[in-house]
Each structure stands twice: as structure tokens, then as C-alpha cells.
Design an enzyme around this catalytic site. Structure first.
Site, mmCIF file in Angstrom:
data_model
loop_
_atom_site.group_PDB
_atom_site.id
_atom_site.type_symbol
_atom_site.label_atom_id
_atom_site.label_comp_id
_atom_site.label_asym_id
_atom_site.label_seq_id
_atom_site.Cartn_x
_atom_site.Cartn_y
_atom_site.Cartn_z
ATOM 1 N N SER A 249 0.835 -1.201 0.000
ATOM 2 C CA SER A 249 0.000 0.000 0.000
ATOM 3 C C SER A 249 0.871 1.253 0.000
ATOM 4 O O SER A 249 0.356 2.348 -0.168
ATOM 5 C CB SER A 249 -0.874 0.008 1.250
ATOM 6 O OG SER A 249 -0.037 0.108 2.384
ATOM 7 N N CYS B 85 2.640 -6.918 1.878
ATOM 8 C CA CYS B 85 1.657 -6.207 2.692
ATOM 9 C C CYS B 85 0.807 -7.260 3.400
ATOM 10 O O CYS B 85 0.164 -8.082 2.735
ATOM 11 C CB CYS B 85 0.797 -5.356 1.756
ATOM 12 S SG CYS B 85 -0.587 -4.535 2.541
ATOM 13 N N ASN B 86 0.840 -7.230 4.727
ATOM 14 C CA ASN B 86 0.039 -8.206 5.485
ATOM 15 C C ASN B 86 -1.453 -8.030 5.205
ATOM 16 O O ASN B 86 -2.197 -8.994 5.094
ATOM 17 C CB ASN B 86 0.257 -8.016 6.983
ATOM 18 C CG ASN B 86 1.657 -8.380 7.426
ATOM 19 O OD1 ASN B 86 1.899 -9.474 7.896
ATOM 20 N ND2 ASN B 86 2.592 -7.460 7.277
ATOM 21 N N GLY C 109 -5.294 -0.639 5.610
ATOM 22 C CA GLY C 109 -5.741 -1.310 6.830
ATOM 23 C C GLY C 109 -7.139 -0.985 7.284
ATOM 24 O O GLY C 109 -7.766 -1.755 8.015
ATOM 25 N N CYS D 182 2.846 -5.672 10.216
ATOM 26 C CA CYS D 182 2.605 -4.773 9.087
ATOM 27 C C CYS D 182 3.991 -4.430 8.546
ATOM 28 O O CYS D 182 4.905 -4.158 9.333
ATOM 29 C CB CYS D 182 1.887 -3.516 9.583
ATOM 30 S SG CYS D 182 1.840 -2.164 8.376
ATOM 31 N N THR D 183 4.143 -4.463 7.235
ATOM 32 C CA THR D 183 5.491 -4.279 6.677
ATOM 33 C C THR D 183 6.019 -2.854 6.860
ATOM 34 O O THR D 183 7.201 -2.610 6.651
ATOM 35 C CB THR D 183 5.522 -4.668 5.189
ATOM 36 O OG1 THR D 183 4.512 -3.926 4.495
ATOM 37 C CG2 THR D 183 5.280 -6.148 5.012
HETATM 38 N N1 DGL Z 1 2.144 -2.387 4.938
HETATM 39 C C1 DGL Z 1 0.861 -2.907 5.034
HETATM 40 C C2 DGL Z 1 0.734 -4.151 5.852
HETATM 41 O O1 DGL Z 1 1.693 -4.896 5.937
HETATM 42 C C3 DGL Z 1 -0.350 -2.049 4.924
HETATM 43 C C4 DGL Z 1 -0.591 -0.972 5.869
HETATM 44 C C5 DGL Z 1 -1.783 -0.170 5.458
HETATM 45 O O2 DGL Z 1 -1.811 0.300 4.323
HETATM 46 O O3 DGL Z 1 -2.674 -0.004 6.282
HETATM 47 O O4 DGL Z 1 -0.288 -4.443 6.401
#
Ligand code: DGL
EC number: 5.1.1.3
Length: 266
Positions: A14, A76-77, A46, A186-187
Site C-alpha cells: 500500500s 503487505c500483510n 488497513g 505490518c510491513t
Molecule cells: N504495509 C501494510 C501491511 O503490511 C499495509 C498498511 C496499510 O496500508 O494499512 O499491512
């Protein structure tokens, strides 16, 4: 030269958080070309519905496939837990996903209490519920939505009083309940390790899935005979972002100053 093995690994998130995964892949697989897409204009994912996350993940996947990606890493999780099943069913390319490392944390905890910081979309997903239901019954999981964290990171506000305040609000209750492992689900959050350590000290282990995802990418490339065996002197790394280009440039500068970011209107 084999056209397919020489094609890039496509990676999307994201926003800029998935570069924490990109970095592990870049380190483990120096021979591979990569293309990274940061959909920052739509961050955070998210707080979005599953349907919206699938829609955005499709759009990101198609962008990377048009750039000839041979495999897609969903860095992205939130997108993995909500959309990877859909992506695997609809596109004929291997997908690597990322999920919060609660299983490794459950094997390392001494207090049997682990904290997890992740987005609402990840914590509410069926996939996360399924993974956490498989843990040993003795393990207590403290789930915490990291509301606001991604937004600050996307704006480059990492080591700021605002960030410290939010982190204290999320982390202190975990410490109070004796969590000795905190999963960064979350990454984006590996960029908060220093800020989190200012609160926890060294007594708490911070666990993320970056290295495991890079290893899994290598394994899947091997299984599909897609590893780039052509000796590339300098692998190419393309970065695309549709908002806040300078923030991504600042992050990449610390890894390799020659990396260039392209702005997208997407
Ligand atoms: N980096 C993302 C993850 O690992 C997304 C965070 C988001 O956009 O809310 O969940």
C-alpha cells in the site's frame, strides 16, 4: 538469455512499508531484477473493506504483470490476508504473501504472552483468525490495531513526538500484561524498531517476517525454475510510487544511493 528467468520479481505494498521486504529480497537474491510498486495514494489499506483491498491488489498485480513480473510478492500483510486467495485464483503467476509471525513468536516467548501490532484489516481477516486459532492454548495474544502509524510513516514522520505518543499508547498495555515478544504484523512497522525499542528497551523481542518472505521467494522461484541464473553485473531495480516520492527516496538512499524512484499518476 532466458526471457522468463531474467524477468523481474514484482513487489507491491500500500506504500513504502514493503521496502522492508524488498530489502531482504535484494540482499538474499542479488542477481534478481525487481520492480516495486508503492500505492501510497491509497494508503492505508488497513481501514478498507475486503472488497476494496481486493480491487486495489488486482490493480497493483496487473501493473506489475504488464511490466513482465515473473512472480509477485504481496509485501503487505493487509493485502495478503484479504486478497491473496483471490489473486492466486485469478492470475497465472506464483504469489508470495506475508502474514504476521505469530507462530515464531509463540515458540520464542518465555512468558507465554505475545503482543501483535497490525492493521485492522489484518487482525479482522479470516486468515489471521485461522492462524491464531492454531496456536498452543497456553499462549495469550494481545492484539492491537496500529491505527495512525502507517499514515505517519507514509508522511516520513517516523522519529517524532507524535509517533512516540501513539506507540506508547499501543505498546505499554502489552508490557503491562508481560508480553516478551511483539510481532510487527505490518510491513511498515520495521521502520519503527528504534522508536519501539525506546519504549521496550532490549527485554522484548520484536519479530517480523521479512527474512522468511525472502527465503520463501527464493524457494518458490527455485521450484518454478524461475531463478535468474544469468550472471547480471548490476541487477535493475525499478521503483514506482503515486504519492510522497521524496519519502521513498529518503528510505532508499540509506540502502543504495543510486536507486531511482519514478512517480506514477495511477
Ligand atoms: N504495509 C501494510 C501491511 O503490511 C499495509 C498498511 C496499510 O496500508 O494499512 O499491512
Amino acid at each position: 538469455m532466458n526471457k522468463i528467468t531474467n524477468s523481474p520479481i514484482g513487489i507491491f505494498d500500500s506504500g513504502i512499508g514493503g521496502t522492508s521486504i524488498w530489502k531482504e529480497i535484494y540482499t538474499l537474491l542479488p542477481n534478481e531484477h525487481t520492480i516495486y510498486l508503492a500505492d501510497s495514494i491509497n494508503a492505508p489499506y488497513g481501514q478498507k473493506s475486503k472488497e476494496e483491498i481486493i480491487h486495489l491488489s488486482k490493480k497493483n498485480t496487473e501493473f506489475l504483470l504488464n511490466k513482465n513480473a515473473k512472480i509477485i510478492v504481496v509485501a503487505c500483510n493487509t493485502a495478503t490476508t484479504n486478497a491473496i486467495k483471490y489473486l492466486r485464483e485469478h492470475y497465472d503467476v506464483p504469489f508470495i504473501g506475508i502474514e504476521p509471525a505469530i507462530k515464531p513468536a509463540s515458540l520464542q516467548t518465555q512468558t507465554n504472552v505475545i503482543g501483535i501490532l497490525a492493521t485492522k484489516g489484518t487482525l479482522n481477516s479470516e486468515l489471521f483468525e485461522k492462524t491464531s486459532s492454531l496456536l498452543d492454548n497456553n499462549i495469550t495474544i494481545i492484539e492491537q490495531v496500529g491505527e495512525g502509524l502507517v499514515d505517519l510513516i507514509e508522511r516520513g514522520l517516523i522519529n517524532t513526538p507524535q509517533m512516540d505518543l501513539l506507540l506508547k499508547k499501543y505498546i505499554n498495555p502489552m508490557l503491562h500484561k508481560k508480553a516478551d515478544c511483539i510481532v510487527l504484523g505490518c510491513t511498515h512497522y520495521p521502520y519503527l524498531i528504534d522508536a519501539i525499542k525506546r519504549i521496550t528497551g532490549n527485554s522484548v523481542q520484536l519479530i517480523d517476517s521479512g527474512e522468511a518472505v525472502a527465503k520463501q521467494t527464493q524457494n518458490v522461484l527455485e521450484q518454478h525454475h524461475l531463478l535468474n541464473t544469468t550472471k547480471t553485473k548490476t541487477a535493475s531495480h525499478l521503483f514506482y510510487i503515486n504519492k510522497n516520492k521524496a519519502v521513498l527516496e529518503n528510505i532508499l538512499k540509506t540502502i543504495n544511493p543510486s536507486l531511482i524512484v519514478n512517480e506514477l499518476s495511477f
